[in-house]
Design a protein around this motif. Structure first.
Motif, mmCIF file in Angstrom:
data_model
loop_
_atom_site.group_PDB
_atom_site.id
_atom_site.type_symbol
_atom_site.label_atom_id
_atom_site.label_comp_id
_atom_site.label_asym_id
_atom_site.label_seq_id
_atom_site.Cartn_x
_atom_site.Cartn_y
_atom_site.Cartn_z
ATOM 1 N N LEU A 84 0.813 -1.144 -0.595
ATOM 2 C CA LEU A 84 -0.090 -0.009 -0.429
ATOM 3 C C LEU A 84 0.368 1.778 0.017
ATOM 4 O O LEU A 84 0.713 2.365 -0.972
ATOM 5 C CB LEU A 84 -1.057 0.424 1.303
ATOM 6 N N THR A 85 2.423 1.538 0.704
ATOM 7 C CA THR A 85 2.895 2.074 0.750
ATOM 8 C C THR A 85 3.210 2.471 -0.786
ATOM 9 O O THR A 85 3.579 3.628 -1.074
ATOM 10 C CB THR A 85 3.954 2.202 1.967
ATOM 11 N N ALA A 86 3.703 1.674 -1.402
ATOM 12 C CA ALA A 86 4.408 2.110 -2.486
ATOM 13 C C ALA A 86 3.498 2.265 -3.799
ATOM 14 O O ALA A 86 4.076 2.747 -4.945
ATOM 15 C CB ALA A 86 4.803 0.625 -2.685
ATOM 16 N N ILE A 87 2.333 1.784 -2.998
ATOM 17 C CA ILE A 87 1.324 2.269 -4.597
ATOM 18 C C ILE A 87 0.988 3.533 -4.005
ATOM 19 O O ILE A 87 0.934 3.819 -5.671
ATOM 20 C CB ILE A 87 0.013 1.046 -4.220
ATOM 21 N N SER A 88 0.314 4.161 -2.912
ATOM 22 C CA SER A 88 -0.079 5.420 -2.865
ATOM 23 C C SER A 88 1.550 6.569 -3.100
ATOM 24 O O SER A 88 1.386 7.570 -4.894
ATOM 25 C CB SER A 88 0.585 5.447 -1.557
ATOM 26 N N GLN A 89 2.558 5.890 -2.996
ATOM 27 C CA GLN A 89 3.959 7.050 -3.886
ATOM 28 C C GLN A 89 3.544 6.819 -5.343
ATOM 29 O O GLN A 89 3.735 8.005 -6.012
ATOM 30 C CB GLN A 89 4.847 6.639 -3.530
ATOM 31 N N ARG A 90 3.564 5.420 -5.767
ATOM 32 C CA ARG A 90 3.983 5.451 -8.240
ATOM 33 C C ARG A 90 1.740 5.888 -8.370
ATOM 34 O O ARG A 90 2.067 6.984 -8.751
ATOM 35 C CB ARG A 90 3.685 3.923 -8.281
ATOM 36 N N ALA A 91 1.457 5.703 -7.645
ATOM 37 C CA ALA A 91 -0.471 6.121 -7.904
ATOM 38 C C ALA A 91 -0.614 7.819 -7.879
ATOM 39 O O ALA A 91 -1.067 7.690 -8.757
ATOM 40 C CB ALA A 91 -1.568 5.425 -6.983
ATOM 41 N N HIS A 92 -0.064 8.425 -6.711
ATOM 42 C CA HIS A 92 0.181 9.822 -7.014
ATOM 43 C C HIS A 92 1.030 10.061 -7.762
ATOM 44 O O HIS A 92 0.038 11.104 -8.589
ATOM 45 C CB HIS A 92 0.980 10.290 -6.508
ATOM 46 N N GLN A 93 2.076 10.048 -8.610
ATOM 47 C CA GLN A 93 3.036 10.265 -9.713
ATOM 48 C C GLN A 93 1.947 10.162 -10.470
ATOM 49 O O GLN A 93 1.411 10.613 -11.929
ATOM 50 C CB GLN A 93 4.022 9.499 -9.473
ATOM 51 N N LEU A 94 1.209 8.956 -11.031
ATOM 52 C CA LEU A 94 0.315 8.356 -11.924
ATOM 53 C C LEU A 94 -0.517 10.177 -12.200
ATOM 54 O O LEU A 94 -0.728 10.316 -13.339
ATOM 55 C CB LEU A 94 -0.294 6.763 -12.117
ATOM 56 N N VAL A 95 -1.222 9.966 -11.117
ATOM 57 C CA VAL A 95 -1.644 10.710 -11.045
ATOM 58 C C VAL A 95 -1.712 12.524 -11.359
ATOM 59 O O VAL A 95 -2.347 13.326 -12.220
ATOM 60 C CB VAL A 95 -3.061 11.305 -9.930
ATOM 61 N N GLU A 96 -0.166 12.717 -11.196
ATOM 62 C CA GLU A 96 -0.301 13.823 -11.388
ATOM 63 C C GLU A 96 0.239 13.624 -12.889
ATOM 64 O O GLU A 96 0.504 15.320 -13.301
ATOM 65 C CB GLU A 96 1.279 13.931 -10.230
ATOM 66 N N ASP A 97 1.071 12.421 -13.258
ATOM 67 C CA ASP A 97 1.387 12.793 -14.327
ATOM 68 C C ASP A 97 -0.276 12.778 -15.835
ATOM 69 O O ASP A 97 0.327 13.446 -16.805
ATOM 70 C CB ASP A 97 2.234 11.293 -15.005
ATOM 71 N N GLN A 98 -1.285 12.414 -15.146
ATOM 72 C CA GLN A 98 -1.816 12.297 -16.207
ATOM 73 C C GLN A 98 -3.073 14.171 -16.450
ATOM 74 O O GLN A 98 -3.295 14.261 -17.415
ATOM 75 C CB GLN A 98 -3.318 11.844 -15.090
#
Length: 693
Positions: A84-98
């Motif tokens: 979950l910690t790794a997902i939070s970091q990567r998902a936030h970056q993914l959303v920022e890129d979107q």
């Protein structure tokens, strides 16, 4: 050299993080200038929809595991909290890129094509007047703002619905001063409003977000006597995985109907708010939904990007879309009034969407009308609305044929549609069963029993994808039409097992989960290893959606160590790491992301120069091997087998839409080398099998 422990965690990539990486590859399509502009916008929307489902199912499952105190970890040995910690970091970056791609790339390029999204600051006086009338006539009569106080607690917020938190100053007519209100956008209204073209300076494709209209006029009539200090959109994503204890229910259909009602209000797993939402309001919402700051996504744009998908249909600009095509037909299906006669001549391979889905529908329609056909049996997982397949089954049942349909009620996000489908078929007189307790029926099978002279012959359709006309235009899938006696008898036995709940006798040539598929695949992988060790021809090619099952991965590692060349085309999740010294040096993994969603599952085994090729509905995942009813069917006809092998070669030579997985777990997009001809597998198949226009 000591033997390597093929179970050690650092040989495996976490499956959830691998799935997030797939979504990043989809998002990369939105920045690819080689693609038509509206197709790139569509890819952005798909990445948003994928991420929604990732939170609804994957993140929700991890949170549930933590809440239950589970310490179980996958083969990578990461705990739920670590993932979950790794997902939070990567998902936030993914959303920022979107949102970066939307705001800095796509919106400016769309504006150059006169497709504009008008912000409130850009509205002309006449546009503002038109939108105010829209608000008063279309929104105001149905919108219900809810002021928050002890008598008006925080409302139940639907999963993924558009809402606004409003900060207020002053007192209402009853002297109350709560300070906050919630406005829920009406679900019946579109999220994008197209301004009338050629009126008051409007362009041909000028759009305004519904959220902008609500923002602009929320203070005028919704809260009389009070001042709106701020209005901020938000959206909550909820756990959408259904749970039915099948051992404890008497009627699965009724239990599913009851569980569906709760999906809209499952536990919250993610909160999206406008980027300008003040911290104290964001914290207030987080408290209401029992979420932490890690679950908060502050976005610079509409909180639901997938609503932009409507633009694709609203904008009639063919030059900004992929070239249209007319699906072809295999040469064996030249126009004929008798599809059964064609199948008797030879097995027929269909490769959708390059080949039309109509032969599958025609096969069933002819069976429904043919007086020689006595029975039709079919599995249905997803069919879509207004299905010609379902219409033909209903017609067959009403004409007195024995029609048996195995419907999977638990097909994720299609449960409600499948319940309605089951009721419709039962009303027509079909026998409807819901599969096997504890196992989803995911196999794609159709069996037609036809009297020919004194014999009862079996005609079969087996596929890698669903009986769904729309997805047959969007997903790549194989379908096989055959009257091979061994295959027909196997399919009959599997249907008997699904309806009678008796034990199935040994099958002639089909591999079936949860019984033989896993063991047989392990055996075939190990056989290739023995061939390689003996210096005989050995190779494995597998094309899949997902590869995560640990025993299969260990067997592939062992085969690589034995000298087997292994080429894997894995669209999404892949826990195997290729190119590891002494472990997987002979394994390559690639992912092809293109116009169509890759969905075919193919298993190729060289077998000392006598190749075996299977197509299947099953990915190499625990659920497919052990918790689903699946079949893998052999391609026994040499011409059909050669066709699939040639298709695989296209995918292995693709150097424009393919991404290669490195030993470090990263994907690198392939580019044609200097002097190398560009090749896209999907484009090559389109050019060969369809009529482009």
């Amino acid at each position: 050299m000591s033997e390597i422990d093929l179970r050690q965690p650092d040989l495996y990539t976490n499956r959830q993080l691998s799935l997030l990486e797939f979504n990043r590859r989809v998002l990369a399509q939105a920045e690819d200038n080689r693609l038509p502009l509206l197709e790139r916008l569509k890819m952005l929307c798909i990445s948003s929809t994928n991420l929604d489902e990732f939170f609804e199912i994957r993140v929700a499952g991890l949170k549930q595991a933590m809440a239950m105190g589970s310490v179980q970890a996958g083969p990578d040995n990461h705990s739920a909290q670590e993932v979950l910690t790794a997902i939070s970091q990567r998902a936030h970056q993914l959303v920022e890129d979107q949102y970066r791609i939307l705001n800095s790339v796509l919106i400016p390029q769309l504006a150059e094509q006169d497709i504009r999204f008008l912000r409130r600051s850009e509205w002309s006086p006449s546009q503002r007047l038109w939108l105010q009338e829209y608000f008063e006539e279309d929104l105001l009569p149905i919108i219900s703002p809810i002021g928050l106080d002890p008598a008006h607690p925080f409302p139940r917020v639907l999963n993924k619905s558009l809402n606004f938190i409003v900060s207020l100053d002053g007192k209402d007519a009853f002297g109350r001063s709560s300070g906050y209100a919630v406005v829920q956008a009406p679900r019946a209204l579109p999220r994008l409003i197209q301004l009338p073209a050629n009126e008051a300076g409007n362009g041909p494709f000028d759009f305004v977000f519904l959220s902008s209209v609500i923002h602009a006029f929320v203070g005028q009539e919704l809260f009389p006597g009070m001042r709106v200090k701020g209005c901020y959109q938000f959206r909550v994503t909820r756990n959408s995985d259904l749970f039915v204890d099948e051992e404890e229910v008497d009627d699965l259909l009724r239990a599913m109907e009851g569980e569906l009602l709760s999906r809209r209000y499952g536990d919250a797993v993610r909160l999206e708010v406008a980027a300008n939402c003040p911290d104290h309001l964001a914290d207030y919402l987080l408290d209401e939904f029992n979420l932490s700051r890690d679950d908060l996504h502050q976005v610079n744009g509409p909180v639901n990007l997938n609503r932009l998908m409507a633009i694709y249909d609203l904008v009639d600009r063919p030059e900004l879309k992929f070239t249209s095509f007319v699906s072809g037909l295999p040469r064996e299906l030249a126009p004929t009034s008798d599809i059964f006669e064609r199948i008797r001549r030879s097995d027929i391979l269909l490769h959708h969407p390059f080949h039309s889905f109509l032969p599958v529908i025609d096969f069933l329609r002819q069976a429904a009308q043919d007086p020689q056909v006595l029975a039709i049996k079919q599995t249905l997982y997803r069919t879509g609305p207004d299905s010609a397949i379902v219409d033909a089954l209903v017609a067959a049942a009403r004409s007195g044929k024995e029609v048996t349909v195995v419907i999977e009620l638990r097909a994720r996000f299609d449960e409600e549609a499948n319940i309605a489908l089951a009721n419709r078929l039962q009303e027509a007189g079909a026998h409807v069963v819901y599969g096997v307790v504890g196992h989803k029926t995911h196999a794609k099978m159709m069996l037609v029993v036809r009297r020919e002279g004194r014999d009862l012959n079996h005609y079969v359709h087996l596929g890698t994808g669903n009986y769904h006309s729309r997805t047959a235009r969007l997903y790549t899938d194989y379908g096989l039409l055959t009257c091979n006696e061994d295959i027909g008898e196997d399919v009959r036995r599997v249907f008997l097992q699904l309806t009678s709940l008796g034990k199935v006798s040994e099958l002639n040539c089909l591999l079936q989960a949860p019984f033989t598929l896993h063991d047989q695949l392990l055996g075939k992988i190990e056989r290739e290893a023995r061939h390689a060790q003996a210096g005989r021809p050995a190779r494995i090619i597998a094309k899949l959606n997902s590869l995560v099952e640990p025993q299969i991965i260990q067997a592939l590692y062992a085969a690589s160590c034995a000298g087997v060349k292994i080429d894997l085309v894995v669209r999404g999740m892949c826990s195997l790491k290729p190119g590891l010294p002494g472990v997987s040096e002979r394994i390559t993994v690639r992912s092809v992301i293109g116009r169509f969603l890759e969905h075919t599952r193919v298993y190729y085994f060289e077998n000392d120069g006598d190749p075996q090729v299977f197509c299947s509905s099953a990915d190499w995942m625990e659920r497919n091997f052990f918790r689903r009813v699946e079949v893998a069917f052999p391609l026994l006809n040499p011409e059909v087998r050669a066709q699939v092998i040639r298709d695989l070669d296209y995918y292995l030579r693709d150097n424009t839409q393919a991404w290669v997985l490195t030993a470090e777990g990263h994907y690198e997009r392939l580019q044609p080398a200097e002097g190398e001809q560009p090749l896209s597998a999907q484009t090559a198949l389109l050019e060969e099998l369809t009529s482009l226009s």
